[in-house]
Design a protein around this motif. Structure first.
Motif, mmCIF file in Angstrom:
data_model
loop_
_atom_site.group_PDB
_atom_site.id
_atom_site.type_symbol
_atom_site.label_atom_id
_atom_site.label_comp_id
_atom_site.label_asym_id
_atom_site.label_seq_id
_atom_site.Cartn_x
_atom_site.Cartn_y
_atom_site.Cartn_z
ATOM 1 N N ASP A 261 23.993 75.990 -52.460
ATOM 2 C CA ASP A 261 23.803 74.598 -52.840
ATOM 3 C C ASP A 261 23.673 73.794 -51.554
ATOM 4 N N LYS B 189 20.127 75.735 -55.227
ATOM 5 C CA LYS B 189 19.864 74.313 -55.387
ATOM 6 C C LYS B 189 19.610 73.737 -53.997
ATOM 7 N N ALA C 259 29.111 73.163 -51.392
ATOM 8 C CA ALA C 259 27.798 72.644 -51.021
ATOM 9 C C ALA C 259 27.731 72.318 -49.530
ATOM 10 N N GLN D 92 21.701 70.391 -49.446
ATOM 11 C CA GLN D 92 20.952 69.141 -49.529
ATOM 12 C C GLN D 92 19.615 69.266 -48.796
#
Length: 395
Positions: free
Chosen positions: A215, A234, A196, A217
């Motif tokens: 992935d 994501k 991530a 944020q």
């Protein structure tokens, strides 16, 4: 508190366009109404850097004095969006001209690579060329660049100029990539580890962006001319802006999505909590795929808006249009308020049933239609069981 000075700045810029003879006073009033933004809804909106205003200013510079003269001679029947479209089209044409300048063209490939490195922050900026982010299983970062340089005598000279004017920086948890030469088109595929990533920021002038199976944020992508496409990823918070191109956020999961295109469709399909999408000239689609959805804001000027909601969710909201139609699901809805005036149609609605999960919807378009439809979506259902929206592949 911050909304008032920001609104004053927007009005000032429009007045400056009136003084420059680019738009008339009546067009300025319509423009204020069409482009008015809701003040102070969230912090991230406050720190946006007036992307579309910069694009308009750029179009003015590139179009020259002849643009001003044509603006003065145009009739009042033309909407202010026509003037803005002229600026954007002028910018895009200049960018396209860059692809075929006079002189010799040299093409080559170059690879930057840093082993044993897993970035948490990625920042990329390029003047011309597409940019793709792709995960791989290696422990390191690699940028595969296909370069087309104009005006170079040979490949050695072109490669030397490219390397000299490029930045490939990998240190601690930060990765930076940029290309500074304007007479150079660089298509880049950036390979990063599958782990991530905290933050990705990409700014392009003439090029498209694509990313899948990541992935992240926070993802922020801005381009003046190009498509933005994020698939099967994501992304907790996504912000995308383009002056000329579509934005597709497809089969993704996220808490918050903000996407706006001046000239192009905006589609958001997936499990998203908060959605705020806008298009000045293009259709807007939001297809919710889970119970996590709680807010949808959709806005268009010339395009249609379609919103798909799982049928087991309750919903409430307001729909507005000036010239189009407003459509709600045939069953399960009650109209709290309905107005049909000369200048605007409005419907306030809410579900007849009560449910723990509820979606608040605000949708508005000037000349298009707004429709809300329900889908037979249940938890853990596959995408193959869902009927595809009618404008899924449309503009």
């Amino acid at each position: 508190m911050n909304g008032v000075p920001r609104m004053n700045e927007e009005k000032k810029r429009i007045l400056e366009m009136v003084e420059a003879g680019l738009i008339t006073a009546s067009e300025a009033l319509t423009l204020l109404e069409a482009l008015e933004k809701e003040p102070g809804q969230n912090v991230r909106k406050e720190r946006r850097d007036n992307f579309f205003d910069e694009l308009v200013n750029l179009g003015q510079k590139l179009s020259g004095s002849g643009q001003k003269q044509s603006g003065e001679s145009s009739g009042s029947a033309h909407q202010p969006k026509d003037k803005l479209f002229q600026f954007v089209q002028s910018t895009v044409q200049k960018l396209k001209d860059f692809d075929f300048p006079l002189g010799k063209t040299v093409e080559f490939s170059h690879v930057f690579q840093e082993s044993e490195f897993s970035p948490q922050r990625i920042k990329a900026e390029t003047a011309s060329g597409n940019f793709t982010i792709q995960p791989w299983q290696e422990n390191g970062v690699k940028a595969e660049c296909h370069v087309k340089m104009y005006g170079a005598d040979n490949e050695d000279e072109a490669r030397e100029a490219f390397i000299k004017n490029s930045v490939f920086y990998a240190r601690e948890d930060k990765f930076s990539f940029s290309v500074g030469l304007k007479l150079m088109k660089v298509d880049t595929i950036l390979y990063v580890p599958e782990a991530a990533v905290n933050d990705i920021s990409v700014k392009l002038f003439n090029g498209s962006f694509s990313m899948r199976d990541m992935d992240v944020q926070t993802l922020e992508v801005k381009t003046a001319n190009g498509k933005i496409e994020v698939k099967k990823s994501k992304v907790a918070e996504f912000e995308g802006e383009t002056g000329n191109g579509q934005i597709y956020f497809i089969d993704c999961e996220g808490k918050k999505v903000e996407a706006s295109s001046f000239n192009g469709a905006v589609h958001v399909v997936g499990s998203v909590g908060y959605t705020d999408i806008k298009s000045f000239n293009g259709n807007v689609l939001c297809d919710l795929k889970s119970d996590t959805a709680h807010t949808v804001k959709a806005q268009a000027v010339t395009g249609h808006i379609e919103i798909y909601v799982p049928e087991h969710l309750a919903m409430k909201g307001v729909l507005r249009t000036n010239l189009g139609s407003l459509q709600l699901p045939e069953t399960g809805m009650k109209r709290v308020t309905e107005k049909e005036e000369v200048v605007q149609k409005l419907v306030r609605f809410e579900s007849e049933k009560e449910a723990l999960e509820q979606v608040t919807i605000e949708a508005e378009t000037k000349t298009g239609s707004v429709s809300i439809k329900t889908t037979a979506l249940h938890k853990n259902s596959s995408n193959e069981d869902i009927e595809k929206p009618s404008i899924f592949e449309g503009e």
